[in-house]
Scaffold this active site. Sequence first.
Site, PDB file in Angstrom:
ATOM      1  N   ARG A  19      -1.936  -3.289   3.215  1.00 17.71           N
ATOM      2  CA  ARG A  19      -2.255  -3.418   1.793  1.00 17.71           C
ATOM      3  C   ARG A  19      -2.477  -4.881   1.439  1.00 17.71           C
ATOM      4  O   ARG A  19      -1.675  -5.741   1.774  1.00 17.71           O
ATOM      5  CB  ARG A  19      -1.133  -2.846   0.932  1.00 17.71           C
ATOM      6  CG  ARG A  19      -1.352  -3.138  -0.542  1.00 17.71           C
ATOM      7  CD  ARG A  19      -0.494  -2.307  -1.424  1.00 17.71           C
ATOM      8  NE  ARG A  19      -0.539  -2.770  -2.792  1.00 17.71           N
ATOM      9  CZ  ARG A  19      -0.015  -2.105  -3.804  1.00 17.71           C
ATOM     10  NH1 ARG A  19       0.582  -0.963  -3.589  1.00 17.71           N
ATOM     11  NH2 ARG A  19      -0.086  -2.576  -5.019  1.00 17.71           N
ATOM     12  N   ARG A  35      -5.864   1.810  -3.288  1.00 15.67           N
ATOM     13  CA  ARG A  35      -4.913   1.110  -2.432  1.00 15.67           C
ATOM     14  C   ARG A  35      -4.623   1.881  -1.160  1.00 15.67           C
ATOM     15  O   ARG A  35      -4.617   3.109  -1.142  1.00 15.67           O
ATOM     16  CB  ARG A  35      -3.627   0.785  -3.187  1.00 15.67           C
ATOM     17  CG  ARG A  35      -2.827   1.931  -3.652  1.00 15.67           C
ATOM     18  CD  ARG A  35      -2.747   2.195  -5.163  1.00 15.67           C
ATOM     19  NE  ARG A  35      -3.275   1.300  -6.126  1.00 15.67           N
ATOM     20  CZ  ARG A  35      -2.534   0.580  -6.966  1.00 15.67           C
ATOM     21  NH1 ARG A  35      -1.238   0.619  -6.907  1.00 15.67           N
ATOM     22  NH2 ARG A  35      -3.097  -0.162  -7.876  1.00 15.67           N
ATOM     23  N   ASP A  74       0.965   2.730  -1.546  1.00 13.51           N
ATOM     24  CA  ASP A  74       1.766   2.383  -2.707  1.00 13.51           C
ATOM     25  C   ASP A  74       3.132   3.034  -2.515  1.00 13.51           C
ATOM     26  O   ASP A  74       3.203   4.252  -2.305  1.00 13.51           O
ATOM     27  CB  ASP A  74       1.070   2.986  -3.941  1.00 13.51           C
ATOM     28  CG  ASP A  74       1.403   2.246  -5.213  1.00 13.51           C
ATOM     29  OD1 ASP A  74       2.024   1.179  -5.139  1.00 13.51           O
ATOM     30  OD2 ASP A  74       1.024   2.751  -6.282  1.00 13.51           O
ATOM     31  N   ASP A 125       6.695   3.376  -4.437  1.00  6.74           N
ATOM     32  CA  ASP A 125       7.407   3.098  -5.683  1.00  6.74           C
ATOM     33  C   ASP A 125       8.850   3.567  -5.593  1.00  6.74           C
ATOM     34  O   ASP A 125       9.112   4.692  -5.140  1.00  6.74           O
ATOM     35  CB  ASP A 125       6.739   3.847  -6.856  1.00  6.74           C
ATOM     36  CG  ASP A 125       5.394   3.250  -7.237  1.00  6.74           C
ATOM     37  OD1 ASP A 125       5.225   2.029  -7.098  1.00  6.74           O
ATOM     38  OD2 ASP A 125       4.512   4.017  -7.665  1.00  6.74           O
TER      39      ASP A 125
HETATM   40  N1  ROI Z   1      -3.475   8.382  -9.245  1.00  4.62           N
HETATM   41  C1  ROI Z   1      -3.014   9.312  -8.397  1.00  4.62           C
HETATM   42  N2  ROI Z   1      -3.493  10.568  -8.479  1.00  4.62           N
HETATM   43  N3  ROI Z   1      -2.068   9.030  -7.467  1.00  4.62           N
HETATM   44  C2  ROI Z   1      -1.552   7.770  -7.344  1.00  4.62           C
HETATM   45  O1  ROI Z   1      -0.680   7.530  -6.473  1.00  4.62           O
HETATM   46  C3  ROI Z   1      -2.008   6.762  -8.207  1.00  4.62           C
HETATM   47  N4  ROI Z   1      -1.534   5.490  -8.161  1.00  4.62           N
HETATM   48  C4  ROI Z   1      -1.949   4.549  -9.003  1.00  4.62           C
HETATM   49  C5  ROI Z   1      -2.936   4.837 -10.102  1.00  4.62           C
HETATM   50  C6  ROI Z   1      -4.098   3.862 -10.007  1.00  4.62           C
HETATM   51  C7  ROI Z   1      -2.213   4.674 -11.423  1.00  4.62           C
HETATM   52  N5  ROI Z   1      -3.465   6.184 -10.041  1.00  4.62           N
HETATM   53  C8  ROI Z   1      -2.990   7.119  -9.175  1.00  4.62           C
HETATM   54  O2  ROI Z   1      -1.442   3.325  -8.904  1.00  4.62           O
END
Ligand code: ROI
Length: 166
Positions: A90, A99, A102, A104
Amino acid sequence: MIGTERRSTVCYIGLGSNLNEPSVQVESALEILRTIPEIRLLSRSPLYLSAPLGPTDQPDYVNAVAKISTTLGARDLLLVLKRIERLRGRKDCARWGPRVLDLDLLVYGAQEIDELHLKVPHPGIAERNFVLLPLRDIAPDLDIPGLGRVADISVNESEPRISRIQ
Ligand code: ROI
């Protein structure tokens, strides 16, 4: 090692990717989590394919949620998650842009944390079906500080499509 064990905390991690074979990215991240001595992967949800929330001119995402226990504090856990994102390639990406990976920190035990770069429970949980649905699969009875029981949080009918792919 009697007497040297640290208390561990149950946490939930949201995983998402929409670049470079997203399913592979999410599975690789789960494998890396398994290799970290301070982390135990307790369970993981199926994979979901979800239309992007935010700008729609980007590929669909693959999403999942993992349940872990860890002896790391919340800030150190966040650093480990950021390290895994970089390990998978990333680069700095636009705030709502595509990305490779991610990760979280959704929930850290019963703690509520409100710092600039660390908000727990994650403020997006209730609004995001791509978090809520996989979380329901593995933790319907989880009581999220400030939000209540996961199974009682309603899904957002207005949100983009999402389907289980595994
Ligand atoms: N939209 C979806 N469907 N899944 C994600 O993990 C995701 N992550 C993000 C944003 C751009 C908000 N949209 C997303 O960071």
